[in-house]
Design a protein around this motif. Structure first.
Motif, PDB file in Angstrom:
ATOM      1  N   TYR A  21      37.916 100.716 -13.732  1.00  0.00           N
ATOM      2  CA  TYR A  21      39.030  99.808 -13.974  1.00  0.00           C
ATOM      3  C   TYR A  21      38.566  98.448 -14.488  1.00  0.00           C
ATOM      4  O   TYR A  21      39.137  97.898 -15.431  1.00  0.00           O
ATOM      5  N   THR A  22      37.524  97.901 -13.909  1.00  0.00           N
ATOM      6  CA  THR A  22      37.051  96.573 -14.304  1.00  0.00           C
ATOM      7  C   THR A  22      36.559  96.564 -15.741  1.00  0.00           C
ATOM      8  O   THR A  22      36.898  95.666 -16.520  1.00  0.00           O
ATOM      9  N   THR A  23      35.791  97.573 -16.125  1.00  0.00           N
ATOM     10  CA  THR A  23      35.294  97.660 -17.499  1.00  0.00           C
ATOM     11  C   THR A  23      36.448  97.836 -18.473  1.00  0.00           C
ATOM     12  O   THR A  23      36.474  97.216 -19.539  1.00  0.00           O
ATOM     13  N   LEU A  24      37.421  98.648 -18.107  1.00  0.00           N
ATOM     14  CA  LEU A  24      38.596  98.826 -18.958  1.00  0.00           C
ATOM     15  C   LEU A  24      39.327  97.505 -19.133  1.00  0.00           C
ATOM     16  O   LEU A  24      39.664  97.122 -20.255  1.00  0.00           O
ATOM     17  N   ARG A  25      39.564  96.818 -18.061  1.00  0.00           N
ATOM     18  CA  ARG A  25      40.289  95.537 -18.112  1.00  0.00           C
ATOM     19  C   ARG A  25      39.562  94.534 -19.013  1.00  0.00           C
ATOM     20  O   ARG A  25      40.178  93.845 -19.819  1.00  0.00           O
ATOM     21  N   ASP A  26      38.240  94.487 -18.919  1.00  0.00           N
ATOM     22  CA  ASP A  26      37.459  93.533 -19.713  1.00  0.00           C
ATOM     23  C   ASP A  26      37.369  93.923 -21.185  1.00  0.00           C
ATOM     24  O   ASP A  26      37.026  93.077 -22.016  1.00  0.00           O
ATOM     25  N   ASN A  27      37.640  95.195 -21.505  1.00  0.00           N
ATOM     26  CA  ASN A  27      37.509  95.694 -22.883  1.00  0.00           C
ATOM     27  C   ASN A  27      38.743  96.481 -23.308  1.00  0.00           C
ATOM     28  O   ASN A  27      38.639  97.487 -24.012  1.00  0.00           O
ATOM     29  N   MET A  28      39.907  96.025 -22.887  1.00  0.00           N
ATOM     30  CA  MET A  28      41.150  96.776 -23.084  1.00  0.00           C
ATOM     31  C   MET A  28      41.383  97.147 -24.546  1.00  0.00           C
ATOM     32  O   MET A  28      41.669  98.294 -24.869  1.00  0.00           O
ATOM     33  N   LYS A  29      41.275  96.203 -25.469  1.00  0.00           N
ATOM     34  CA  LYS A  29      41.548  96.492 -26.876  1.00  0.00           C
ATOM     35  C   LYS A  29      40.602  97.564 -27.419  1.00  0.00           C
ATOM     36  O   LYS A  29      41.031  98.487 -28.104  1.00  0.00           O
ATOM     37  N   THR A  30      39.331  97.442 -27.098  1.00  0.00           N
ATOM     38  CA  THR A  30      38.347  98.417 -27.580  1.00  0.00           C
ATOM     39  C   THR A  30      38.705  99.825 -27.118  1.00  0.00           C
ATOM     40  O   THR A  30      38.688 100.775 -27.913  1.00  0.00           O
ATOM     41  N   TYR A  31      39.052  99.972 -25.844  1.00  0.00           N
ATOM     42  CA  TYR A  31      39.387 101.295 -25.324  1.00  0.00           C
ATOM     43  C   TYR A  31      40.717 101.805 -25.879  1.00  0.00           C
ATOM     44  O   TYR A  31      40.860 102.984 -26.192  1.00  0.00           O
ATOM     45  N   MET A  32      41.682 100.917 -26.031  1.00  0.00           N
ATOM     46  CA  MET A  32      42.960 101.337 -26.623  1.00  0.00           C
ATOM     47  C   MET A  32      42.771 101.792 -28.066  1.00  0.00           C
ATOM     48  O   MET A  32      43.402 102.756 -28.509  1.00  0.00           O
ATOM     49  N   ASP A  33      41.889 101.119 -28.802  1.00  0.00           N
ATOM     50  CA  ASP A  33      41.593 101.535 -30.177  1.00  0.00           C
ATOM     51  C   ASP A  33      40.923 102.902 -30.206  1.00  0.00           C
ATOM     52  O   ASP A  33      41.218 103.728 -31.073  1.00  0.00           O
TER      53      ASP A  33
END
Length: 91
Positions: free
Chosen positions: A6-18
């Motif tokens: 969750y923390t990594t996702l939150r910090d890199n939300m745009k990258t993961y959504m892309d």
């Protein structure tokens, strides 16, 4: 399928959504002490729901498979469709 906490996702939300939308990735979001969550694109979700509908309706699925077999066996028909009057006028 990617897994990210969750923390990594939150910090890199745009990258993961892309990655989800552009690369058709599915991401498992792991959460310490909680149940995991799956993230997928709207397009993938809609495709999944459509497949569930098709496979869940036996008569529709059978009709679709018969149509597919006909296409694969060259059993097709083509037609010339007359132009619609509105098309002729450029509407």
């Amino acid at each position: 399928m990617l897994a990210v906490n969750y923390t990594t996702l939150r910090d890199n939300m745009k990258t993961y959504m892309d990655k989800i939308t552009d690369d058709y990735e599915t991401i498992t979001v792991t959460r310490k002490g909680n149940k995991n969550v799956i993230m997928l694109s709207e397009e993938s979700y809609n495709n999944m729901i459509e497949n569930i509908f098709v496979k869940g309706n036996k008569s529709y699925y059978d009709w679709l498979m018969e149509s597919k077999a006909q296409l694969e066996n060259g059993m097709i028909s083509t037609y010339d469709l007359p132009e619609v009057e509105a098309d002729k006028k450029g509407i």
